[in-house]
Design an enzyme around this catalytic site. Structure first.
Site, PDB file in Angstrom:
ATOM      1  CE  LYS A 103       3.569   6.729   6.295  1.00  0.00           C
ATOM      2  NZ  LYS A 103       3.304   7.803   5.303  1.00  0.00           N
TER       3      LYS A 103
ATOM      4  N   GLY B  17       4.616  23.945   5.229  1.00  0.00           N
ATOM      5  CA  GLY B  17       3.748  23.295   4.252  1.00  0.00           C
ATOM      6  C   GLY B  17       2.383  23.960   4.237  1.00  0.00           C
TER       7      GLY B  17
ATOM      8  CE  LYS C 160      -4.070   1.920   0.330  1.00  0.00           C
ATOM      9  NZ  LYS C 160      -3.650   2.819  -0.765  1.00  0.00           N
TER      10      LYS C 160
ATOM     11  CB  SER D 178      -5.837   4.445   2.239  1.00  0.00           C
ATOM     12  OG  SER D 178      -5.591   5.609   1.495  1.00  0.00           O
TER      13      SER D 178
ATOM     14  CE  LYS E  53       5.180   7.215  -0.691  1.00  0.00           C
ATOM     15  NZ  LYS E  53       4.190   7.563   0.249  1.00  0.00           N
TER      16      LYS E  53
ATOM     17  N   GLY F 114       0.014  22.334   1.917  1.00  0.00           N
ATOM     18  CA  GLY F 114      -0.708  21.366   1.094  1.00  0.00           C
ATOM     19  C   GLY F 114      -1.840  20.754   1.905  1.00  0.00           C
ATOM     20  CG  ASN F 115      -4.959  16.969   1.768  1.00  0.00           C
ATOM     21  OD1 ASN F 115      -6.046  17.497   1.929  1.00  0.00           O
ATOM     22  ND2 ASN F 115      -4.722  15.723   2.115  1.00  0.00           N
TER      23      ASN F 115
ATOM     24  CB  THR G  97      -2.591  12.858   6.172  1.00  0.00           C
ATOM     25  OG1 THR G  97      -2.971  11.885   5.205  1.00  0.00           O
ATOM     26  CG2 THR G  97      -1.144  12.656   6.553  1.00  0.00           C
TER      27      THR G  97
END
Ligand code: GLU
Length: 434
Positions: free
Chosen positions: A94, A218, A70, A364, A106, A220-221, A190
């Site tokens: 993780k 950062g 994953k 996920s 990845k 970002g999302n 996240t």
């Protein structure tokens, strides 16, 4: 990190250090420090101007011992196979630390996503699936979004897989749009997961959340939802830093009264790659400062939530060690080995990346579960389950670190390595010496 050491060597060094402490069997060690399977491919894409350009793509499966591999797929102009190897390896640790039944993988493509039109991006996503198709699948390896990829890209990836297989398999990819197989709460997961860990750590440190301040690298999302949750819990975020793709440099935007997340999410504040519009920032009263100003802020919590290796031996001492009590790694591998040594020496409480940012892959996993049932949970239920998993995983790591009087990163590694080793041994892949 020494200049010659790339990110993959860095994560292997962290693994070796902890495998040694655990006295892990040498045969297991040799197997676990390398990815199980690695694919590099060329992807020809028809550009809008009628020419064809060939891109290089990767999919690396570090481990499938605990379940299907994953991990996300990234678009980056400086992508390397070693970068993807390192991130695939971190996905294994993780998924293991939050104890979800998945391995680590990845993907990546060497591309500057800002240079592609939407149609070209679609063709690139579909081309990548055609190349990796034989290697992946809902029961073998499941992609997801990562740096510079988004739910729309995941839908193209899903559709190409469905087209090839003449079926509907939404569980082939996660991070999809809600209503087309996506899970509610995945976008926030996240960033919220980071702050669930921060909440638990602050409580162990005896710090009232309402008195806590944070500075974040950062926009970002991950960073935006971390800001939102931090403020919801009553804390104040005084700075966010981001890369400005027009100016081609980083800026810190600071606000002593606290960054209001509503402004971050307001239309026009951010582009889809996490660049803050300077005019908008000005209109909110945010001060524009140098790119590294975020690290020097007098705050309780420092949160690197951008790219890897951003805190190094050259800037780690800029941290205000009088005020900072907690360092929460929202990005993957944001801290080099040398910088990590400094954090350890200073006694700052560190929430290691693969625990801190595991909320995304956890939801996920929930998305896959919902896809398999073809039944979807309300957002509250998803976030409650996420909170339980993150809180439980944090507790397991923090308790072990306290019991063994060891660094939190090492405690997290001990847990993950032993869980993965048990699966490898159980499957009979590696027989440890009697
Ligand atoms: N790209 C995210 C990560 O690094 C999520 C991966 C996933 O959901 O599979 O954790």
């Amino acid at each position: 990190m020494s200049k010659e050491m790339n990110l993959f060597e860095m994560v292997q060094a962290q693994f070796d250090h902890n495998a040694e402490k655990l006295n892990l069997d040498p045969a297991l060690r040799a197997f676990m420090r390398e990815p199980e399977r690695q694919l590099q491919c060329t992807i020809p894409v028809d550009l809008d101007d009628g020419t064809t350009k060939t891109f290089t793509g990767f999919r690396i499966q570090h481990s499938t011992a605990r379940g299907p591999a994953k991990g996300g797929i990234r678009f980056a102009k400086d992508e390397t196979i070693d970068m993807v190897r390192s991130l695939a390896t971190m996905m294994t640790w993780k998924c293991a630390v939050v104890d979800i039944p998945l391995g680590g993988a990845k993907g990546g493509i060497i591309v500057d996503p800002r240079e592609l039109s939407a149609r070209e991006t679609e063709r690139l996503c579909r081309g990548w699936v055609r190349r990796v198709y034989d290697f992946v699948g809902p029961e073998m390896d499941v992609p997801a979004p990562d740096v510079a990829t988004n739910p729309q890209d995941m839908l193209w990836i899903m559709d190409e897989y469905d087209t090839i297989t003449r079926s509907r398999k939404p569980g082939f990819v996660t991070g999809k749009t809600v209503g087309v197989g996506g899970s509610l709460g995945r976008t926030e997961a996240t960033g919220y997961g980071v702050i669930y860990c921060v909440r638990e750590a602050l409580s162990r440190l005896g710090i009232d959340f309402k008195a806590a301040t944070a500075s974040i690298q950062g926009a970002g999302n991950v960073a935006c939802y971390a800001v939102e949750k931090f403020v919801q819990y009553g804390g104040k975020v005084v700075a966010v830093a981001c890369w400005d793709s027009n100016a081609k440099k980083a800026y810190t935007y600071s606000c002593e009264k606290g960054i209001d997340p509503k402004n971050l999410f307001a239309p026009g504040t951010l582009d889809k790659f996490g660049t803050i519009d300077p005019q908008k920032a000005k209109s909110f009263g945010w001060k524009q400062e140098a790119g590294d100003a975020w690290l020097k802020k007098e705050v309780t919590v420092i949160i690197p939530a951008a790219l890897g290796q951003s805190v190094t031996q050259d800037n780690v001492n800029e941290i205000n060690f009088d005020s900072v009590k907690l360092y929460a790694e929202a990005a993957n591998s944001p801290t080099t080995l040398e910088a990590d040594e400094v954090l350890k020496e200073k006694g700052i409480y560190v929430i290691p990346d693969f625990l801190c940012n595991a909320g995304g892959v956890t939801v996920s996993y929930f998305e896959q579960v919902q896809n398999n049932m073809n039944y979807y949970w309300p957002k509250d239920e998803v976030l409650e389950k996420l909170n339980n998993i993150m809180t439980g995983a944090f507790k397991t790591v923090a308790d072990l670190a306290r019991e063994k009087k060891c660094y939190t990163r090492d405690a997290a590694y001990f847990i993950s390595i032993l869980r993965v080793a048990k699966a490898i041994e159980g499957r009979g892949w590696v027989k440890p010496k009697k």
